[in-house]
Motif scaffolding. Sequence first.
Motif, PDB file in Angstrom:
ATOM      1  N   THR A 135       0.960  -1.257  -0.069  1.00  0.00           N
ATOM      2  CA  THR A 135       0.056   0.069  -0.062  1.00  0.00           C
ATOM      3  C   THR A 135       0.797   1.371  -0.075  1.00  0.00           C
ATOM      4  O   THR A 135       1.606   1.308   0.989  1.00  0.00           O
ATOM      5  N   VAL A 136       0.545   2.183  -0.946  1.00  0.00           N
ATOM      6  CA  VAL A 136       1.196   3.453  -0.947  1.00  0.00           C
ATOM      7  C   VAL A 136       0.205   4.542  -0.734  1.00  0.00           C
ATOM      8  O   VAL A 136      -0.878   4.482  -1.234  1.00  0.00           O
ATOM      9  N   GLU A 137       0.714   5.098   0.380  1.00  0.00           N
ATOM     10  CA  GLU A 137      -0.442   5.989   1.189  1.00  0.00           C
ATOM     11  C   GLU A 137      -0.478   7.387   0.217  1.00  0.00           C
ATOM     12  O   GLU A 137       0.547   7.687  -0.111  1.00  0.00           O
ATOM     13  N   ASP A 138      -1.722   7.878   0.200  1.00  0.00           N
ATOM     14  CA  ASP A 138      -1.625   9.079  -0.596  1.00  0.00           C
ATOM     15  C   ASP A 138      -1.210   9.225  -1.902  1.00  0.00           C
ATOM     16  O   ASP A 138      -0.680  10.429  -2.094  1.00  0.00           O
ATOM     17  N   VAL A 165     -10.208  25.525 -13.977  1.00  0.00           N
ATOM     18  CA  VAL A 165      -9.570  24.203 -14.060  1.00  0.00           C
ATOM     19  C   VAL A 165     -10.732  23.062 -14.288  1.00  0.00           C
ATOM     20  O   VAL A 165     -10.406  21.975 -13.726  1.00  0.00           O
ATOM     21  N   ALA A 166     -11.909  23.208 -14.343  1.00  0.00           N
ATOM     22  CA  ALA A 166     -13.059  22.585 -14.793  1.00  0.00           C
ATOM     23  C   ALA A 166     -12.461  21.228 -15.285  1.00  0.00           C
ATOM     24  O   ALA A 166     -13.299  20.321 -15.039  1.00  0.00           O
ATOM     25  N   ALA A 167     -11.840  20.981 -16.232  1.00  0.00           N
ATOM     26  CA  ALA A 167     -11.634  19.955 -17.251  1.00  0.00           C
ATOM     27  C   ALA A 167     -11.051  18.704 -16.357  1.00  0.00           C
ATOM     28  O   ALA A 167     -11.222  17.605 -16.750  1.00  0.00           O
ATOM     29  N   ILE A 168     -10.551  19.183 -15.157  1.00  0.00           N
ATOM     30  CA  ILE A 168      -9.723  18.078 -14.299  1.00  0.00           C
ATOM     31  C   ILE A 168     -10.937  17.311 -13.378  1.00  0.00           C
ATOM     32  O   ILE A 168     -10.540  16.311 -12.691  1.00  0.00           O
ATOM     33  N   ALA A 169     -12.082  17.734 -13.518  1.00  0.00           N
ATOM     34  CA  ALA A 169     -13.116  17.031 -12.637  1.00  0.00           C
ATOM     35  C   ALA A 169     -13.146  15.650 -13.234  1.00  0.00           C
ATOM     36  O   ALA A 169     -12.992  15.324 -14.483  1.00  0.00           O
ATOM     37  N   GLY A 170     -13.312  14.501 -12.416  1.00  0.00           N
ATOM     38  CA  GLY A 170     -13.309  13.161 -12.874  1.00  0.00           C
ATOM     39  C   GLY A 170     -11.969  12.525 -13.045  1.00  0.00           C
ATOM     40  O   GLY A 170     -11.725  11.417 -13.507  1.00  0.00           O
ATOM     41  N   HIS A 171     -11.073  13.346 -13.020  1.00  0.00           N
ATOM     42  CA  HIS A 171      -9.501  12.884 -13.161  1.00  0.00           C
ATOM     43  C   HIS A 171      -8.885  12.920 -11.883  1.00  0.00           C
ATOM     44  O   HIS A 171      -9.042  13.614 -10.785  1.00  0.00           O
ATOM     45  N   VAL A 172      -7.604  12.180 -11.870  1.00  0.00           N
ATOM     46  CA  VAL A 172      -6.843  12.003 -10.641  1.00  0.00           C
ATOM     47  C   VAL A 172      -5.278  12.064 -11.337  1.00  0.00           C
ATOM     48  O   VAL A 172      -5.080  11.955 -12.419  1.00  0.00           O
ATOM     49  N   ALA A 173      -4.543  12.721 -10.242  1.00  0.00           N
ATOM     50  CA  ALA A 173      -3.120  12.773 -10.488  1.00  0.00           C
ATOM     51  C   ALA A 173      -2.288  12.031  -9.521  1.00  0.00           C
ATOM     52  O   ALA A 173      -2.743  11.749  -8.319  1.00  0.00           O
ATOM     53  N   PHE A 174      -1.153  11.424  -9.866  1.00  0.00           N
ATOM     54  CA  PHE A 174      -0.440  10.672  -9.339  1.00  0.00           C
ATOM     55  C   PHE A 174       0.940  11.385  -8.591  1.00  0.00           C
ATOM     56  O   PHE A 174       1.311  11.855  -9.557  1.00  0.00           O
ATOM     57  N   TYR A 175       1.214  11.444  -7.406  1.00  0.00           N
ATOM     58  CA  TYR A 175       2.539  11.787  -6.958  1.00  0.00           C
ATOM     59  C   TYR A 175       3.615  11.097  -7.639  1.00  0.00           C
ATOM     60  O   TYR A 175       3.777   9.851  -7.685  1.00  0.00           O
ATOM     61  N   PRO A 176       4.472  11.870  -8.716  1.00  0.00           N
ATOM     62  CA  PRO A 176       5.769  11.376  -9.329  1.00  0.00           C
ATOM     63  C   PRO A 176       6.659  10.833  -8.530  1.00  0.00           C
ATOM     64  O   PRO A 176       7.469   9.647  -8.895  1.00  0.00           O
ATOM     65  N   ASP A 177       6.822  10.953  -7.072  1.00  0.00           N
ATOM     66  CA  ASP A 177       7.609  10.179  -6.259  1.00  0.00           C
ATOM     67  C   ASP A 177       7.132   8.815  -5.518  1.00  0.00           C
ATOM     68  O   ASP A 177       7.676   8.101  -4.906  1.00  0.00           O
ATOM     69  N   LYS A 178       5.860   8.660  -5.910  1.00  0.00           N
ATOM     70  CA  LYS A 178       5.235   7.424  -5.528  1.00  0.00           C
ATOM     71  C   LYS A 178       4.720   6.618  -6.591  1.00  0.00           C
ATOM     72  O   LYS A 178       4.087   5.480  -6.492  1.00  0.00           O
TER      73      LYS A 178
END
Length: 125
Positions: free
Chosen positions: A90-93, A105-118
């Motif tokens: 498990t990688v937290e957060d 920035v309404a276009a990012i609704a329904g999208h997720v981003a990943f931390y580049p260090d995780k």
Amino acid sequence: MSDKPVREPSAEHPITVEPTGKHVTVRVNGEVIAETDNALTLQESTYPALQYIPLGDVVQSALSSSDTATYCPYKGDAGYFHVTTTAGDTVEDAIWTYAEPYPAVAAIAGHVAFYPDKADIAVTA
């Protein structure tokens, strides 16, 4: 009425959201957690560009909600997910999302981003 500051992108702090137009693969501990041709590239000021992946293109069984919450005056309230690989790591957060992003920035609704260090985020032609 919220007492949180709301800021609009400006010449001093520009934010752009554009279709990435390429294939994006996200791996956590070597395991593919997300794969899409529909990513968005968010470029904020001088920060590194981020890939926002449609939530539907993420392996849902790998996600669990986190209690972590943060606030960005340009994007809004962010919620977080932990990622658990099939190996049980498990990688937290590891992921954040804006459920109701501000209009700029309404276009990012329904999208997720990943931390580049995780996570390992690969953008290929």
